[in-house]
Write a protein that holds these residues in place. Sequence first.
Motif, mmCIF file in Angstrom:
data_model
loop_
_atom_site.group_PDB
_atom_site.id
_atom_site.type_symbol
_atom_site.label_atom_id
_atom_site.label_comp_id
_atom_site.label_asym_id
_atom_site.label_seq_id
_atom_site.Cartn_x
_atom_site.Cartn_y
_atom_site.Cartn_z
ATOM 1 N N ALA A 112 -5.133 6.066 8.558
ATOM 2 C CA ALA A 112 -6.040 4.965 8.913
ATOM 3 C C ALA A 112 -5.486 4.090 10.036
ATOM 4 O O ALA A 112 -6.216 3.330 10.654
ATOM 5 N N ILE A 113 -4.200 4.195 10.302
ATOM 6 C CA ILE A 113 -3.609 3.355 11.354
ATOM 7 C C ILE A 113 -4.248 3.703 12.708
ATOM 8 O O ILE A 113 -4.340 4.866 13.063
ATOM 9 N N LEU B 191 -14.905 1.644 4.950
ATOM 10 C CA LEU B 191 -13.914 2.518 5.570
ATOM 11 C C LEU B 191 -14.282 2.826 7.017
ATOM 12 O O LEU B 191 -13.407 2.878 7.888
ATOM 13 N N SER B 192 -15.578 2.992 7.280
ATOM 14 C CA SER B 192 -15.938 3.285 8.661
ATOM 15 C C SER B 192 -15.793 2.029 9.528
ATOM 16 O O SER B 192 -15.456 2.121 10.704
ATOM 17 N N PHE B 193 -15.996 0.871 8.926
ATOM 18 C CA PHE B 193 -15.744 -0.375 9.657
ATOM 19 C C PHE B 193 -14.262 -0.457 10.029
ATOM 20 O O PHE B 193 -13.896 -0.794 11.154
ATOM 21 N N ALA B 194 -13.400 -0.117 9.053
ATOM 22 C CA ALA B 194 -11.958 -0.131 9.310
ATOM 23 C C ALA B 194 -11.608 0.826 10.446
ATOM 24 O O ALA B 194 -10.695 0.580 11.218
ATOM 25 N N ARG B 195 -12.360 1.900 10.533
ATOM 26 C CA ARG B 195 -12.049 2.865 11.592
ATOM 27 C C ARG B 195 -12.467 2.321 12.958
ATOM 28 O O ARG B 195 -11.700 2.400 13.926
ATOM 29 N N LEU B 250 -3.851 -6.411 13.886
ATOM 30 C CA LEU B 250 -4.872 -5.362 13.814
ATOM 31 C C LEU B 250 -4.597 -4.392 12.666
ATOM 32 O O LEU B 250 -5.480 -4.089 11.853
ATOM 33 N N THR B 251 -3.339 -3.917 12.576
ATOM 34 C CA THR B 251 -2.999 -2.966 11.522
ATOM 35 C C THR B 251 -3.175 -3.600 10.148
ATOM 36 O O THR B 251 -3.693 -2.963 9.221
ATOM 37 N N ALA B 252 -2.745 -4.841 10.018
ATOM 38 C CA ALA B 252 -2.890 -5.532 8.739
ATOM 39 C C ALA B 252 -4.368 -5.585 8.345
ATOM 40 O O ALA B 252 -4.728 -5.302 7.192
ATOM 41 N N LEU B 255 -5.600 -1.913 7.412
ATOM 42 C CA LEU B 255 -5.081 -1.432 6.134
ATOM 43 C C LEU B 255 -5.649 -2.248 4.976
ATOM 44 O O LEU B 255 -5.941 -1.717 3.902
ATOM 45 N N PHE B 256 -5.833 -3.546 5.202
ATOM 46 C CA PHE B 256 -6.401 -4.388 4.139
ATOM 47 C C PHE B 256 -7.824 -3.920 3.791
ATOM 48 O O PHE B 256 -8.157 -3.742 2.615
ATOM 49 N N ILE B 257 -8.637 -3.689 4.815
ATOM 50 C CA ILE B 257 -10.008 -3.225 4.553
ATOM 51 C C ILE B 257 -9.982 -1.878 3.837
ATOM 52 O O ILE B 257 -10.720 -1.634 2.882
ATOM 53 N N ASN B 258 -9.088 -1.012 4.301
ATOM 54 C CA ASN B 258 -8.949 0.297 3.685
ATOM 55 C C ASN B 258 -8.593 0.219 2.211
ATOM 56 O O ASN B 258 -9.196 0.876 1.370
ATOM 57 N N LEU B 259 -7.590 -0.595 1.907
ATOM 58 C CA LEU B 259 -7.159 -0.714 0.516
ATOM 59 C C LEU B 259 -8.250 -1.355 -0.336
ATOM 60 O O LEU B 259 -8.452 -0.970 -1.486
ATOM 61 N N THR B 260 -8.964 -2.327 0.234
ATOM 62 C CA THR B 260 -10.051 -2.946 -0.505
ATOM 63 C C THR B 260 -11.103 -1.894 -0.872
ATOM 64 O O THR B 260 -11.559 -1.825 -2.014
#
Lengths: 284, 269, 266
Positions: A112-113, B191-195, B250-252, B255-260
């Motif tokens: 995901a990074i 997840l797609s937003f995180a992408r 940005l990474t934070a 990854l936060f959105i992903n984990l959520t």
Amino acid sequence: MGGKLFRNFSFFSATLSFFLLVGIFAILFTYAQESMHTFGFDFLYTEIWEPGEDDEGGIFGGYIPIMGTLMSTLIAMILATPLAMGIAIFLTEIAPGQIVKPFSIAIELLAAIPSIIYGMWGLFYFAPIVQLLFGGNGVGLLTAGIVLAIMVIPFMAAITRDSMNTTPDVLKESAYAIGATKFEVIKDVIMPYSKGGIIGSIILSLGRALGETMAVAFLIGSVMTVPKVITDPTTSIPVLLANNFAEAQDLEISSMYYLALILFVVSFTVIALAKFYFFGRKKH
Amino acid sequence: MNRLLLNKIVLILSTVSAFIGIGFLFWILITLTYKGLAGVHFETFTKDLVEGGIRNLLVGQFTMALMATLVAVPLGVLAGIYLREYGHGSKFASVIRTLSDVMTSAPSIVIGVFVFAILVDPFGGYNGWAGIVALAIMMLPIIIGTTDNMLALVPKELREAGIALGGSKHKIILQIVLQAAKVGVTTGILLSFARIIGETAPLLFTSANNQFFTMDLTGQFPSLTVSIYNLATYPDEASRNLAWAASFILTAIVLFINLTGRYFTRNKH
Amino acid sequence: MANSELKKVMEVKDLFFTYPGAPEPTLKGNNLPIYENKITALIGPSGCGKSTLLRAMNRIHDLYPGLTYKGKIDLRNQETGKMENILDLKKENELINLRQRVGMIFQKPTPFPMSIYDNVAYGLKLQGIKNKGELDGLVEEALKGAAIWKETKDRLKDSAMGMSGGQQQRLCIARSVALKPEVLLFDEPTSALDPISTGAIEELISEIKKDITVAIVTHNMQQASRLSDFTTFMYLGDIIEFDETEKIFLNPSQKMTEDYITGRFG
């Protein structure tokens, strides 16, 4: 009446991805015309990329970025495939239950990074190591290939793991029941059983690697030269586009559209092949 | 015994590869945290790029990603509904399904080139709308895919029960089927937003970048990711430090959105 | 009852077995002898532990971590004639060896994704047999032993996935038989098959027992009574009764066994 309207709206939305694909192809094809007429298929193996005097004409050939794309992808695949297989095997067959989840999440987070982070990290922390070990000046094909590998590994490992997980337990058990070791069960039962998905995951990762821009942009060196050794800098299609597309004019920008078209068609073919041929209708 | 030795070797190598993978994750995260935190100050969030902060970049990046989501989600969910509920089993649906699957992995730079040709070149310059459209094109196939897959998990008895009660098809889809798949679809959107929030390539020559705070989508629009690319390659220390700080943030966020997203699905099952 | 002529190949002694995380054992102090060249059937309602017991007998359970055994499962050493506790085995090669001596056939046919020939040759190759001529002979022998030689001899190179369910199951039996195991465990081998294939498998099992001792878990009362020499009835992890099959079906000593056999519960 609402039903009919709703159905029509959803139908229209569904056709959108078709029109987008056709639209992308049509636009790239149209804008690439000037270059295609001027250079034809010679474009593919011409090493020169030189604007003419006063931005008039010039000679543009795609050989260097095309080779750069293929070579960096090849290096990435050679490195990524065994490691991704190892990770998938670890996650499906070796890791004890409590560990599988945290490891899986970690691998998925790695996927995901954002690619720009890989690029920047690679430039400042990984390139010096490559330079130390293999010589060169740090940026070049090899560095780009390695970092590209690190980027596709989690993606490839996750799909391979999912395919391997579809092997029925009872099939594995019957191999154990005639005295197979874990490795033999993996090699002779799990791998053949999930072959389609594994090959598909490799090809899909290849498609991703071909089109990857930002990680490579930091690391490949971005110069229009043919690399003589593996650590030499060169460029790739996405990187050339990222750095030079915005300033290009006339025949040069048309040549860039030509390159974008080549990249689009090749990665479309590769990905469609993986999806259609290897994954089939598994989802249903 | 040779077989057992070979077995051991392969198992050890696999375990080692897994640890190498994890090793890279930690290496990247630790570097980012270490270099990034050093560059993060209170002013980083209150000043714009022109004064050495990223306020306008964060606002710009989020504005474009959110607008793209607003465009892509209704279209994507509707398309997913069509593929699963109306066209399921038809040749048309399976062709569209494959095409949108392929679109998911289309090179993002090519999408940037395409949007440049239709929304930047004809309108005389970079603009925020072009960035939004490029991100929406990236997002659309992902949302189609998740909606399609999540609806497939809804048991057909639920649809039948709805029909048996005399509901019309589109009401059942919207009020029962989509509700049942809500968590999955929402996670897919997250997840797609995180992408797309971390995408750079589709923005390079669509929205391009802006040093100043602006909400005017018709002109060059500030982008966090494009700025990171520019700043990282500047030779001066201050720019690089800002690039690290921006990368860390940005990474934070990603990854936060992903984990959520993952947390939601874990709870569901 | 001529028990004196019977030789024990395996014997389960006071076996407790607990799945990982389960609050209490699934098997509660089971005792069961397995006699040489006889067929022993394990019957009982779903969840009674019969498959669990069977899967303990070649320790296939051990593929999944966290389970606990207590008690003994003895297997006779062919050379010394002594009984040895298989629960003492720890090393991987010891377990591999055990599973080659005590084979297993599963509910659904499990052909490997390879050719018919390679399926049967697979276990032999694992044992280290490489000579092509020797392999050919052993594969043929096993396929004949499993009564599918006629159907397969002309298409040994074809994928095993193209066979019918009944043929696949016989192929799996051939695959196990090829290793010349001392005991073969069948876990409801016909529950996924049609009646004709079931008949063929049952016939095959009766044939096999000349060379190989059989233990079979079945849901089908007729199958147990037709096929087996001994039957054990299990209920909620306990062995309720063990005796000659005729005795169990005609004149059980436990009320519960009678109720189950006559279909009053389960």
